[in-house]
Write an enzyme that holds these catalytic residues in place. Structure first.
Site, PDB file in Angstrom:
ATOM      1  CG  HIS A   1       0.050   2.779   8.971  1.00 22.19           C
ATOM      2  ND1 HIS A   1      -1.136   2.927   8.451  1.00 22.19           N
ATOM      3  CD2 HIS A   1       0.979   3.435   8.012  1.00 22.19           C
ATOM      4  CE1 HIS A   1      -1.329   3.664   7.313  1.00 22.19           C
ATOM      5  NE2 HIS A   1      -0.032   4.204   7.283  1.00 22.19           N
TER       6      HIS A   1
ATOM      7  CG  ASP B   1       6.367  12.876   2.458  1.00 25.30           C
ATOM      8  OD1 ASP B   1       6.774  12.740   1.371  1.00 25.30           O
ATOM      9  OD2 ASP B   1       5.253  13.593   2.954  1.00 25.30           O
TER      10      ASP B   1
ATOM     11  CG  HIS C   1      -5.573   2.099  -2.676  1.00 24.08           C
ATOM     12  ND1 HIS C   1      -5.112   2.670  -1.579  1.00 24.08           N
ATOM     13  CD2 HIS C   1      -4.614   1.699  -3.364  1.00 24.08           C
ATOM     14  CE1 HIS C   1      -3.922   2.442  -1.530  1.00 24.08           C
ATOM     15  NE2 HIS C   1      -3.532   1.732  -2.610  1.00 24.08           N
TER      16      HIS C   1
END
Lengths: 378, 378, 378, 378
Positions: free
Chosen positions: D105, D340, D17
């Protein structure tokens, strides 16, 4: 840390009161003839204390023992480990000093940094730490000589207020840089100043301060001849930056200047600039003057690299010193250790060794670039 | 190479004729407030050319643009990329010089090292390369200030043969080191010499050489106050060695000395040593004098760190110079570029930045050791 | 090169036929108690050949001798040099092999890379090189234990085609990872497989290949418990990347996988993801499963780190091998050296040591960041 | 840290970002032709999302912009800075997830390590970070091709439980490694599996998990042909160790094996060893089999280097996940981001790039040694 270099890399170990001091050298060319007696010991012996009455009477033989990386007097290209045993350390000599951090020595800062006090006080600040550097430097030097006939010669150019002429703009001084040899330097005796018109005064300067149980500093000048063109890795690893790093890592050093140095700041560009000319003999461009000290834009240009290193007077003196203990009490410290009144002459092989370490590493890096240039240019 | 540091690490890129110059900074503390306008731009603006008629008329705005590592004016701890666009490069100015390597510039050595000639001649030797250093240094400085109120102030102490008094053994000079501020330095004008008794002469010195289409060198003195005790990593990464490396990596620098420096070599140990005393206010040992320049045994001792950096006269001058072409033909080179007659005042933020980069990195390393000391001492 | 690590850094030296093998460790916490017999020798003895009839009969005592960095059983924080003498090397055993590069050994590649052949053939590829790693690893492990009770336990999970159950998705296996101790591993005997239902078969597997003058490979599984959260330096020095580097640098290793590893690729994200929950006892978030193997995004998350390392069968076998000489002549090579039919059990302390070296280094780096976080957050 | 390599060295920056992502490459050979469109963009485009309906619909153009180090499509040998702007980041997509660390994550570990949460959650763990690697890898690859015709081809060998035959002991597989080209790999479509007998099933496997709003992992196999003999720097920087480091630094990778890998542990030495023979065509020794995977003793032997890299299923899935918030409250996380279902095919150029970075660096180091060998052998 205790590692120096990228491809030709040395890691040293040891303080003055442990089993041994020494180093591991990585990046040594494989297949290089290397004999302890001929190739390593001479520089170690030049560094050793006890070479004259001017230096400390500590009697250390400093015989280097190779642990690995060499077989049948030939390097293997694998890490070369070398050590010198600490034989004559007499730890008690320093015992009386334990409550006082020695002024301008490393006792205080080592205690603060590491939170403890080694029996040697300043730990790795001991001059014995430089043994590993000199052993490694001797290997580097051998390689540089084989690679392109590099000659590195350092000498004493000042003791206390007695200085030889070393004006970078002076032709005689430049001539001396062109011709001085290590043999010549040593032939003057332990003072290692090639200018015999002042060498005697330098000895007297040292003796004066020794007589006063005091110490005195000096300046070492060093020249590198036949340095290949193109060494140095801008922008942070300019050749002069690496040399400065190397020299200021030597115990007691206080300053570094190369080429015209501090004197050069007052010389205008029109005089300071080194004009080019074509040298028929060399078959290439050279500069008419060498105020740049052999380095331009951080890269060697093939001219002599020369520089000065300032060494302060030794911190440990036999005079009484009014100071304070670790606990903060005022008092008088009287040293009983054996120390040099002037270490500058013994710094000669250390300066040469550190220069050799820088150059060997940079040569390996640049030759790798040369290879890549050749490849992509096809 | 173009990377400097171990934990707090900067990698710079860019030459004067490419899209942009800049850097990536690794090891930035996460969660640190960082605003471009307040924290980064001021030092970049101090480095910028065109600040006075004494410097080059190149009108570069040098606005730094952050690419990554910051969100909502707060650092993320991830790599901080910053760049400054090259807007006003006018590559043609140099075109006429293409057949001549500029004397004492980096044209010749870059051509030899890389085997080609960038349109800017000296490639990374351009002063624009220092933009990345200054941007990174501003980040380091911010951290040091927050960490322990470190203050880094550099100033011009000599231009050509006009020098202010900077005798390390002089009390007034030491007082100046204790009190000088960046605001005070800048208040004198672009010459940035806090000694107003000589600042005017320095300006005249520059104007004299500018009038002669010549250039002149100078000396920058820098002081670091409130440096934490214990920084520096012997034996090769002594604090003075890293500072020397950092300073000699700045374009045009020729020498470095810290504390008593070259002047200290002729002062005997009995006078040179810095005796300890207990400072009630600080609650710790301090030294009565500071000839050591704040570093002993390669480790900061909490006193002011101060050092001098010598800068030679700028190589590119507008005078004609008798020299030779790359091909070896004698001839006369006339430069048409726009250049500073004296870069020393602009070197101020670069010297400060390089000092900050060294200290931030060393602080991170030592704090990691402090942690380990605490752990094993339990 | 022969250096590994950034702050906690080891440099090793030595090949099998030189004076000694060993290492220098930098970044050792100062003030840490360190005794050779208790802290260093045990792991070296576990690595040593001659521990059982399953391994080579070479009788080396492998007594480590500290050269520097320790005084009175306490680390100084300075480089720690350690060495082990090469006593029983019998260089002639290998003489007959000189004309043949041993298949799948390092003889050929060392000769090509270094342009010469050391009397040991593969030079540093010798298993003795790992002595320096194990000595350094023992120091790292001591620090990790003091710092946060880190426990590192490796064990044999496969020999040839005999494998214990090590399905990462199996609760029993995860339980074993939670509870296994080094004592438990060694209690099984030299085979070092904690699953006694297969350990006997593993021994038979080794004996079978030994009987055939052949060799066989295996897999070592390793778990790290109590690893602090936050270790690993993305994006290139992710914790798993450093562990992989470390493990693949061990002689004869062929593969590395952590957490779910190769088996995990066929498990969909919905099952593979480790959901979080608040652990009251720990007072923090933990994950219900640990398919991530204790590392997420390259950073330790506080769960067990576990991984497998594959070791191929030893290259040097006593069977005759049809191959070619250095000169290219076909022929039959018969080895007469003394070698392990399976080195996997001896790799246990090496795997543990390399893991410890990675973690100690990363812990120092992250604690330095923690410091900087604390500073800027004020 | 974010720097990889010694002489050929890349430093990357950027998260998903921020303004841009990119890198600085040091050690680039000077004088190398380099065009963005032909040399850099192709691999970046292969890495880009949005190449097929199987991957994320994020439409990023990923056009690389060179900032420095190149003039007139020729490298200068100075740092090569490259960046790709972040155009389509839509930060709000992630906003809803802010109270939950996404399971498996990097959200949790980044928050713990850096003490803050970037708006992208996992900061540098974003796949966009790999853009800098691919740009740098393309430069490395160009050099390797010019230097010795090195060919690096990666392909998908497994998706979920659908695997092509990749038995290292199988002749057909070895033949495929000898002949596979990048064109062939891409000709199969985005799935990039050259075995058309399974490629269709792989696509179905991905579609199945996408239909379930789930994700699935895979294995990438990579072969390096024409690798020069002698690359790799024992004992810590063995070639396989560097490759393992490189591969495990890629997001989502879980394992690495080279040559016979994990399968090789159950093959006895007598079968596993690669016997030598003299290859008339090559004019040198080669091995009849290649179970060693082109590396022996940590050094390349001139045979094909081949290895597998395991990638886990993507952590971010569109299914609801029962997990806990940062504060420890149980709850259900529903992701709304675009991701994905399988990143393995997009990992192809990343694996190739990381391999190229390792090899270019090692080639430069070894060629420097070759030089030194030549010098001392005279």
């Amino acid at each position: 840390m205790s590692t120096f270099g990228t491809l030709f890399k040395v890691t040293t170990f040891g303080e003055s009161h442990c089993q041994s001091v020494g180093c591991i050298v990585e990046g040594v060319p494989p297949g290089m003839p290397l004999r302890v007696a001929e190739d390593l010991q001479p520089q170690l012996s030049r560094r050793r204390p006890g070479q004259s009455k001017l230096s400390t009477p500590r009697n250390e033989r400093d015989a280097v023992i190779v642990q690995s990386g060499v077989e049948f007097d030939t390097t293997l290209g694998t890490p070369l480990a070398m050590l010198v045993k600490n034989e004559d350390h007499r730890p008690n000599d320093y015992k009386g000093t334990d409550q006082y951090p020695r002024p301008s020595h490393a006792d205080f800062t080592y205690a603060e940094k590491y939170g403890l006090q080694a029996s040697s006080g300043g730990g790795r600040a001991s001059a014995r730490e430089t043994i590993g550097r000199v052993a490694a430097g001797a290997v580097a030097e051998k390689f540089l000589k084989l690679a392109s006939g590099v000659e590195i010669v350092a000498f004493v150019s000042q003791i206390g207020s007695v200085a030889m002429q070393r004006d970078p703009f002076d032709k005689n001084f430049q001539h001396l840089l062109n011709t001085i040899t290590r043999e010549k330097v040593d032939s003057v005796g332990f003072i290692r100043c090639p200018d015999t018109s002042v060498a005697g005064d330098m000895v007297k300067e040292i003796e004066k301060y020794r007589g006063q149980q005091d110490s005195i500093g000096g300046v070492v000048t060093c020249v590198v001849r036949n340095c290949p063109i193109g060494l140095g890795e801008p922008c942070f690893d300019k050749l002069e930056a690496l040399l400065a790093h190397a020299m200021l890592s030597i115990p007691a050093s206080k300053g570094f200047e190369f080429g015209s140095g501090f004197a050069g700041v007052s010389v205008p560009g029109s005089q300071h600039n080194d004009p080019f000319y074509f040298d028929e003999e060399a078959g290439r461009l050279r500069t008419r003057t060498n105020n740049s000290g052999g380095i331009q834009g951080g890269i060697s240009n093939g001219e002599n690299i020369y520089f000065n290193v300032a060494f302060k007077s030794v911190a440990t003196i036999s005079q009484e010193q009014h100071t304070a203990t670790y606990e903060g009490k005022d008092g008088v410290l009287a040293s009983k250790g054996r120390h040099d009144p002037a270490v500058t002459p013994r710094a000669i092989p250390i300066v040469e060794s550190m220069a050799a370490l820088v150059l060997a590493d940079q040569l390996l890096i640049q030759r790798s670039r040369d290879y890549s240039r050749g490849v992509v240019a096809k």
